[in-house]
Design a protein around this motif. Structure first.
Motif, PDB file in Angstrom:
ATOM      1  N   ASP A 218      24.502  20.239 109.276  1.00 12.48           N
ATOM      2  CA  ASP A 218      23.384  19.506 109.875  1.00 12.48           C
ATOM      3  C   ASP A 218      22.471  18.936 108.800  1.00 12.48           C
ATOM      4  O   ASP A 218      22.117  19.613 107.829  1.00 12.48           O
ATOM      5  CB  ASP A 218      22.582  20.449 110.777  1.00 12.48           C
ATOM      6  CG  ASP A 218      21.447  19.736 111.484  1.00 12.48           C
ATOM      7  OD1 ASP A 218      21.721  18.804 112.236  1.00 12.48           O
ATOM      8  OD2 ASP A 218      20.282  20.123 111.271  1.00 12.48           O
ATOM      9  N   LEU A 219      22.090  17.673 108.961  1.00 18.08           N
ATOM     10  CA  LEU A 219      21.086  17.047 108.107  1.00 18.08           C
ATOM     11  C   LEU A 219      19.731  17.193 108.768  1.00 18.08           C
ATOM     12  O   LEU A 219      19.601  16.947 109.975  1.00 18.08           O
ATOM     13  CB  LEU A 219      21.395  15.561 107.904  1.00 18.08           C
ATOM     14  CG  LEU A 219      22.660  15.201 107.118  1.00 18.08           C
ATOM     15  CD1 LEU A 219      22.878  13.702 107.136  1.00 18.08           C
ATOM     16  CD2 LEU A 219      22.553  15.690 105.684  1.00 18.08           C
ATOM     17  N   HIS A 220      18.710  17.595 108.009  1.00 18.12           N
ATOM     18  CA  HIS A 220      17.398  17.743 108.619  1.00 18.12           C
ATOM     19  C   HIS A 220      16.290  17.452 107.609  1.00 18.12           C
ATOM     20  O   HIS A 220      16.452  17.631 106.405  1.00 18.12           O
ATOM     21  CB  HIS A 220      17.210  19.135 109.221  1.00 18.12           C
ATOM     22  CG  HIS A 220      17.653  20.256 108.336  1.00 18.12           C
ATOM     23  ND1 HIS A 220      18.925  20.796 108.381  1.00 18.12           N
ATOM     24  CD2 HIS A 220      16.992  20.940 107.377  1.00 18.12           C
ATOM     25  CE1 HIS A 220      19.021  21.772 107.482  1.00 18.12           C
ATOM     26  NE2 HIS A 220      17.871  21.869 106.855  1.00 18.12           N
ATOM     27  N   HIS A 221      15.178  16.967 108.153  1.00 18.45           N
ATOM     28  CA  HIS A 221      13.987  16.642 107.367  1.00 18.45           C
ATOM     29  C   HIS A 221      12.772  16.812 108.273  1.00 18.45           C
ATOM     30  O   HIS A 221      12.839  16.484 109.461  1.00 18.45           O
ATOM     31  CB  HIS A 221      14.067  15.182 106.873  1.00 18.45           C
ATOM     32  CG  HIS A 221      12.987  14.826 105.907  1.00 18.45           C
ATOM     33  ND1 HIS A 221      13.086  15.056 104.557  1.00 18.45           N
ATOM     34  CD2 HIS A 221      11.755  14.284 106.105  1.00 18.45           C
ATOM     35  CE1 HIS A 221      11.987  14.653 103.961  1.00 18.45           C
ATOM     36  NE2 HIS A 221      11.167  14.178 104.883  1.00 18.45           N
ATOM     37  N   PRO A 222      11.659  17.386 107.776  1.00 13.61           N
ATOM     38  CA  PRO A 222      11.402  17.780 106.397  1.00 13.61           C
ATOM     39  C   PRO A 222      12.198  19.006 105.994  1.00 13.61           C
ATOM     40  O   PRO A 222      12.643  19.765 106.849  1.00 13.61           O
ATOM     41  CB  PRO A 222       9.890  18.056 106.400  1.00 13.61           C
ATOM     42  CG  PRO A 222       9.576  18.409 107.810  1.00 13.61           C
ATOM     43  CD  PRO A 222      10.472  17.565 108.657  1.00 13.61           C
TER      44      PRO A 222
END
Length: 316
Positions: A218-222
């Motif tokens: 999974d890509l996540h930000h912040p």
């Protein structure tokens, strides 16, 4: 009055219990859903099908709102921070929060009515730090649910809040007005931690780096220490294209804070990789910004080259 005499008087407040501050609204599902959506977490229910409020929301329910000290009827009118004013009166004029620790006794669910009480827990001996000399003041806020258990109020959590009231160290006498040059106002620097340092170091190299969980991908930000999807602690950073669209935006008109231009368009950018982040929009008039507009990241330096920020410019 000597320093010892006035502080002895101030210390008589230690242990004082302040009255209740009630929540304006019951714990409710709309606020929970909005919180979960913004934080990127899943709404959960208990065995009875009631929606569970995320623990970190505990403070939110009893906040006064945008108008200071605007609490519901029945709330105490006492000021739990009165001791800070007394210390301030003896030239300890500066304040910095140093600790804020939440603990939870149980989950809070929709339909509950909450309130909290405040207790002045402690005032330290005089301490000298890099900031200056002063006193650490500790307050305890206990949170309760009204008539939640056997018709009695039940404690659901606690907040320990500590501040440092101090006289600043190394206070310099300002130069006469005729001699003092107007200071060059710099952009505020971001808070850098072990969790997000890679992001800002990547920006200095002209790279837009996004945190990726090596457990589920999974890509996540912040950035954060834990994957919000699978709760893994293992992650790395990947460079993304920097291409995206304006998912939402605001145009800040007031207050006018130097050195920012005004009006100041701020966008919530949805990258083509699916991650959203907040950044300033450049190269466009505030009135021309549109939802769905295609944008591309660019890296601009500020503060005489000390700060590099990712900003987004519309794509022709």
């Amino acid at each position: 009055m000597t320093d010892q005499d006035w502080m002895t008087e101030v210390r008589t407040y230690v242990g004082k219990q302040y009255g209740r501050i009630y929540a304006w609204d019951k714990v409710n599902s709309p606020m929970i859903r909005q919180w979960c959506e913004l934080m990127g977490v899943t709404v959960k229910t208990n065995s009875e099908g009631k929606i569970i409020a995320p623990p970190a929301m505990l403070q939110v329910w009893c906040m006064e709102g945008p108008v200071q000290n605007n609490y519901p009827p029945g709330s105490t009118t006492e000021n739990p921070y009165e001791v800070l004013k007394q210390i301030e009166a003896h030239n300890f004029s500066s304040t910095v929060a140093v600790n804020s620790e939440l603990t939870f006794d149980r989950d809070v669910v929709e339909g509950e009515d909450l309130y909290y009480t405040t207790r002045l827990e402690a005032i330290s001996e005089e301490k000298t730090t890099g900031l200056g000399t002063g006193y650490f003041v500790t307050l305890i806020m206990d949170y309760f649910s009204i008539r939640a258990k056997n018709g009695e109020d039940e404690k659901v959590g606690q907040l320990m809040f500590r501040v440092f009231k101090f006289r600043p160290a190394n206070v310099h006498t300002p130069a006469p007005a005729a001699e003092a040059a107007a200071p060059k106002i710099k952009r505020p620097a971001p808070g850098v931690s072990d969790d997000n340092r890679f992001f800002w170091e990547g920006a200095k190299q002209g790279k837009l780096l996004i945190q990726r969980c090596t457990g589920c991908g999974d890509l996540h930000h912040p950035p954060g220490p834990v994957c919000p999807k699978c709760h893994s602690f293992d992650w790395n950073a990947v460079e993304v294209s920097g291409k995206g669209t304006v998912y939402s935006f605001v145009v800040m008109h007031y207050p006018e804070v130097p050195p920012f231009d005004h009006p100041n368009p701020i966008g919530l950018i949805e990258l083509e990789e699916g991650v959203r982040l907040i950044a300033q929009l450049v190269g466009i008039k505030p009135g021309d910004v549109q939802v769905g507009q295609k944008v591309q990241v660019e890296f601009n330096t500020f503060n005489d080259g000390e700060l590099t920020l990712p900003q987004f410019r519309p794509v022709a």
